[in-house]
Structure formats: C-alpha cells, structure tokens
Design a protein around this motif. Structure first.
Motif, PDB file in Angstrom:
ATOM      1  N   ASN A 110       0.810  -1.219   0.000  1.00 47.49           N
ATOM      2  CA  ASN A 110       0.000   0.000   0.000  1.00 47.49           C
ATOM      3  C   ASN A 110       0.847   1.274   0.000  1.00 47.49           C
ATOM      4  O   ASN A 110       1.538   1.548  -0.980  1.00 47.49           O
ATOM      5  CB  ASN A 110      -0.981  -0.021   1.174  1.00 47.49           C
TER       6      ASN A 110
ATOM      7  N   TYR B 189       6.329   3.884  -8.917  1.00 48.67           N
ATOM      8  CA  TYR B 189       5.043   4.292  -8.344  1.00 48.67           C
ATOM      9  C   TYR B 189       5.174   5.470  -7.371  1.00 48.67           C
ATOM     10  O   TYR B 189       4.208   5.814  -6.687  1.00 48.67           O
ATOM     11  CB  TYR B 189       4.390   3.107  -7.616  1.00 48.67           C
TER      12      TYR B 189
ATOM     13  N   VAL C 200       1.423   6.402  -5.900  1.00 51.95           N
ATOM     14  CA  VAL C 200       0.890   6.036  -4.594  1.00 51.95           C
ATOM     15  C   VAL C 200       1.736   6.741  -3.537  1.00 51.95           C
ATOM     16  O   VAL C 200       2.895   6.384  -3.317  1.00 51.95           O
ATOM     17  CB  VAL C 200       0.910   4.514  -4.377  1.00 51.95           C
TER      18      VAL C 200
ATOM     19  N   GLY D 100      -2.091   4.803   1.584  1.00 48.99           N
ATOM     20  CA  GLY D 100      -1.516   5.037   0.269  1.00 48.99           C
ATOM     21  C   GLY D 100      -2.525   5.742  -0.614  1.00 48.99           C
ATOM     22  O   GLY D 100      -3.546   5.155  -0.992  1.00 48.99           O
TER      23      GLY D 100
ATOM     24  N   SER E 208      -3.534   7.423  -4.133  1.00 51.41           N
ATOM     25  CA  SER E 208      -3.113   7.354  -5.533  1.00 51.41           C
ATOM     26  C   SER E 208      -3.383   8.671  -6.242  1.00 51.41           C
ATOM     27  O   SER E 208      -4.290   9.424  -5.873  1.00 51.41           O
ATOM     28  CB  SER E 208      -3.841   6.208  -6.249  1.00 51.41           C
TER      29      SER E 208
ATOM     30  N   GLY F 214      -2.541   1.190  -3.011  1.00 51.24           N
ATOM     31  CA  GLY F 214      -3.067   2.511  -3.334  1.00 51.24           C
ATOM     32  C   GLY F 214      -4.559   2.646  -3.079  1.00 51.24           C
ATOM     33  O   GLY F 214      -5.313   3.045  -3.971  1.00 51.24           O
TER      34      GLY F 214
ATOM     35  N   ASN G 294      -6.292   4.657  -0.912  1.00 48.05           N
ATOM     36  CA  ASN G 294      -6.844   5.977  -0.600  1.00 48.05           C
ATOM     37  C   ASN G 294      -7.644   6.031   0.699  1.00 48.05           C
ATOM     38  O   ASN G 294      -8.645   6.741   0.806  1.00 48.05           O
ATOM     39  CB  ASN G 294      -7.724   6.454  -1.771  1.00 48.05           C
TER      40      ASN G 294
END
Length: 474
Positions: free
Chosen positions: A252, A262, A266, A373, A375, A396, A398
C-alpha cells in the motif's frame, strides 16, 4: 533504498489490545529458499491474496508472506474498522469523469465486497466482531448540505438499482432527530458493516497457515527485488533471500520503496484515529448508538465513526484540521508520532457532537496514527506491474481499502495463477473494476503531472488529475 519503509516502533492501536497470536509469527526459523509466490506485506491485501490463492488454486504449493513488522501492523491494523461502500460520495465525480457504466462498476464492486466479506467470516468462523447496520452520513454545514441534496437527486435520476438502499433527508429537524448529531442540516444512510480489522486479518492468516502451503515471516523487511534468470525473481531481506516465480507487492503506502516507478502514483499519507470509552459505572448508560457514521462538522471536517457492541467508540479522520501542515502527514511514514495538528481534535468529541452525551465522561483511551496510500487518480493500482514480468501490485487504496481489497485480491490471485500456468488473463476477467488496472499510462500520467499531486489528498475529497484516465488509455 526508498525512504518509505515502516518505522520500527509504531504507536499501538486499540485493535492490538488483544494479541491474536501471529504478531511475531515465523512459520520456519529461516526464510525458505524458494516459493511459487512471495507476497510482500501481511496486512489486508497480503492476507486476502494468500487466502484466495490457497482456496481457489490448490496447484500452487508454496506461498511465502514477508512482513516488515508485526502481522497486520500497517494501515489495516490502524483503521477505523468501517466496512462501508461508497454509493454517492465519490461516485458522482466518477460518473462525470468516466460515465455511468464505469462509475457504477466501482459502486457495485464495493457493495459486493461487503457481502463477500460477510460470507467468508461466516464460512471460516472468524471471530472479528462483524456487524451490519445503517451507516449515516451527516452534514452540519448549510452549503455542504445543499450540495449533498443536489448530489442525491442527481444519483436518483440515473435510476441506479443500488440507490434504492439510500435514505436521504434535507430537513434539519429530521436530520438531527434521525442521526442524533447536533446541528445536522442533512442526513443520509445505507447498509454498511463494522468489524475488528486485526482479528479479521489474523483470522485469515490462521486459515491459510493451517493448510501447510503458506509460510509467514514477520519482522522481515524486504530490501529489494531483483531479476533471477533461473527462478524469475530474488527477494532480498535483512534475514536472507528467497527466490520466487511470482511476487505480489501488497504494501500500500510503502509500495514505492520497492517499485520506485510508483513514487508519484501512490503517496504515503498519515491519518489519525482513536478509541473512546464511556464508563459503565455511571448512574445511567450512555445513549445507545446502533449506526456507523460519516460526520461533516460545520467547518466541513470529516470524521468516520463506528460504535462497538461493548459501548466503545472508534473515530478518526479530521484531515481538514491538519491538511495545511503537510510535513506532519504528507509523504510521512512515521506512525510512531501523532499528527500534532489533530491530536487534540477528538477530546470531548462525543459530548460536543451527539445529543444526549453531554453528561457522560466519554474519554479517549487510545489514539494512534497510520500510513495510507493515496493514488494520483484516486483509484487503486492492481494488476501486473508494467515491464516486470511476474510481479504484481495490489496497493493505493486511498484510505478506503475495507470495501475494495477483498475481491480486488481475489482478482490478483487469478492473475498470478494464470501467469504460473503460462497464460495471460485479461484484466476484464478478474472481476475488478476496469479503472483499477495499473498501467504504464497511469504511471506516466502521474509523473508528467506531478506538480499537482497531493493538493487535496487526505482532506476527505478525492484527487483527480486534469486529464483523467479512461479505458482507451490502458
């Protein structure tokens, strides 16, 4: 090595008052030399992926889960325990961006997750305090209430079947009487659940460990994943290395520590949560709460709240109170330190928020923080990592992973199993909403628009780039 690695001594959440036995579990003294699948992360995404691999694909004989700290010590063991689908919060924005079909995929997926989780808890007899009730949204600001009724009317006009479960009132007297919230201007409700998240995840881990096909290694942070011409991938830890045919990144908010591509996609962001107890020794008990809540106060600060059957309250959020102090929460993974700007927000929260609680000495017993995490485009990144054959990502969420991760992980398990069989499963056959598929286009879009990132992350609103992705961009 990225800076986004878990700190060693995070604050303990209320959910770990009762140890479940797997916190520091190591199935074997040493890390296995090889596994069919290595899962990095023993939180919700990692445990759920392992469960679906074990239950749905008996041909996979060896799975190793590597966890940097204790089992379920990350965001899953620190959240509010709110199993709440989003039916009309972010969905209207997704409709504007992508159309009704794609947006409805997400809403229906979240509802399906809730019922699927209920089923697995019952099937596996996991004792995790699961309840189902109405979840009440409350708006205490006139402008926000006006916007809410417009959104509700807009959603009703689409004739979406799941909106039949939504009740809405814009009448302040009805809203306050229905919700019990002082100064409520509007209220809505629909079906949702609550649970003890750490018990749920450790319950899943106990199920998979009992099969003998899963090896759990806690307190084993992964430092890198490197290509291996013989086995596919070598996963390096500070306790040794393990070769794997397939690797699943279920970390995450920490995903960029091993997948730096990423880093803009993220972003780790801290939140705050606490447990409130109302002593039972008083002459009369505190007013009974049968519903969970999303409460937006007059200043538009959003809090989520779940009542527990033992009379306790778990409440968190209030991001609007600390969002200006970015260094305290944005790209900050130190869950051993409270967010200073919000640490006092929930003092006397029940007394000042709920009618009938004024005289009860409800006080905070536990307060903690956790790393989520967020995004760039507000959707999880799930699927095969572009350019890294045999690596998969499940991250990710949220701050909204409870109604997403279970069936998302089932889809990841399908992708991994197909890859082990030498075939590529189309993402459309995973059962996961199309907008959740990770892709090079999504990765690149975040990098190219990085100056926009984080503008409203963690504030209770969603963050979308100027050019939102659609199916044609995949």
């Amino acid at each position: 090595m990225s800076q986004y690695l878990p700190v060693k001594n995070g604050l303990k959440s209320f959910w770990f008052r009762e140890p479940q036995g797997l916190e520091n579990h190591r199935t074997t003294e040493s890390i296995p030399s090889h596994a069919d699948v290595v899962i990095i992360g023993a939180g919700y995404a990692g445990a759920a992926t392992a469960y679906h691999l074990v239950r749905d694909f008996p041909e996979i004989s060896s799975i190793t889960i590597l966890e940097a700290r204790e089992a379920c010590s990350g965001a899953t063991g620190r959240n509010g325990g709110h199993l709440r689908p989003d039916l009309y919060g972010h969905i209207p924005t997704y409709i504007d961006r992508y159309g009704v079909e794609l947006a409805s995929e997400i809403a229906e997926f979240e509802i399906a997750n809730m019922w699927a989780i209920k089923k697995v808890i019952e099937d596996e007899q996991i004792d995790c305090d699961l309840t189902l009730q109405r979840s009440i949204d409350v708006w205490c600001n006139e402008e926000a209430a006006d916007n809410a009724i417009r959104t509700y009317q807009k959603m009703r006009a689409y004739n979406l079947d799941y909106m039949k479960d939504v009740f809405f009132t814009r009448d302040p007297k009805t809203a306050e009487g229905y919700s019990g919230i002082k100064g409520a201007k509007a209220a809505a409700s629909f079906t949702a659940g609550t649970m003890w998240p750490a018990k749920f995840i450790q319950g899943l881990l106990k199920v998979v460990l009992a099969t003998g096909r899963v090896n759990l290694q806690t307190n084993t942070p992964v430092t890198s994943v490197q290509a291996d011409s013989s086995h596919g991938w070598t996963v390096h830890t500070d306790r040794g290395s393990i070769c794997a045919s397939r690797v699943v990144h279920a970390t995450n908010g920490y995903v960029a520590s091993l997948l730096p591509q990423y880093d803009h996609n993220v972003v780790p962001c801290k939140g705050i949560c606490c447990h409130i107890a109302a002593p039972v020794e008083t002459e009369s008990s505190a007013p009974l709460l049968n519903n969970s809540y999303i409460i937006r106060d007059e200043d538009k600060a959003l809090s989520y709240l779940i009542p527990r059957t033992d009379g306790g309250i778990v409440v968190g959020g209030a991001a609007a109170k600390f969002s200006p102090f970015r260094e305290q929460w944005y790209r900050n993974v130190d869950d051993g330190v409270l967010i200073d700007a919000a640490k006092d927000y929930y003092n006397n929260y029940m007394q000042r928020t709920f009618n009938g609680w004024e005289k009860y000495p409800a006080t905070i017993t536990d307060i903690w923080t956790g790393v989520m995490g967020y995004s760039f485009d507000s959707h999880p990144h799930i699927g095969a990592v572009p350019g890294l054959d045999g690596q998969f990502v499940n991250a990710g969420f949220n701050g909204h992973g409870m109604p997403l991760i279970w069936l998302g992980s089932k889809g990841v398990a399908k992708l991994v199993a197909a890859h082990l069989q030498g075939r590529e499963l189309p993402f459309t056959e995973t059962g996961i909403p199309r907008l959740f598929e990770t892709s090079q286009a999504r990765i690149d879009r975040a990098v190219y628009n990085s100056e926009e990132e984080g503008d409203i992350l963690g504030t209770g609103q969603i963050f979308l780039p100027r050019t939102a992705p659609g199916p044609k961009d995949k």
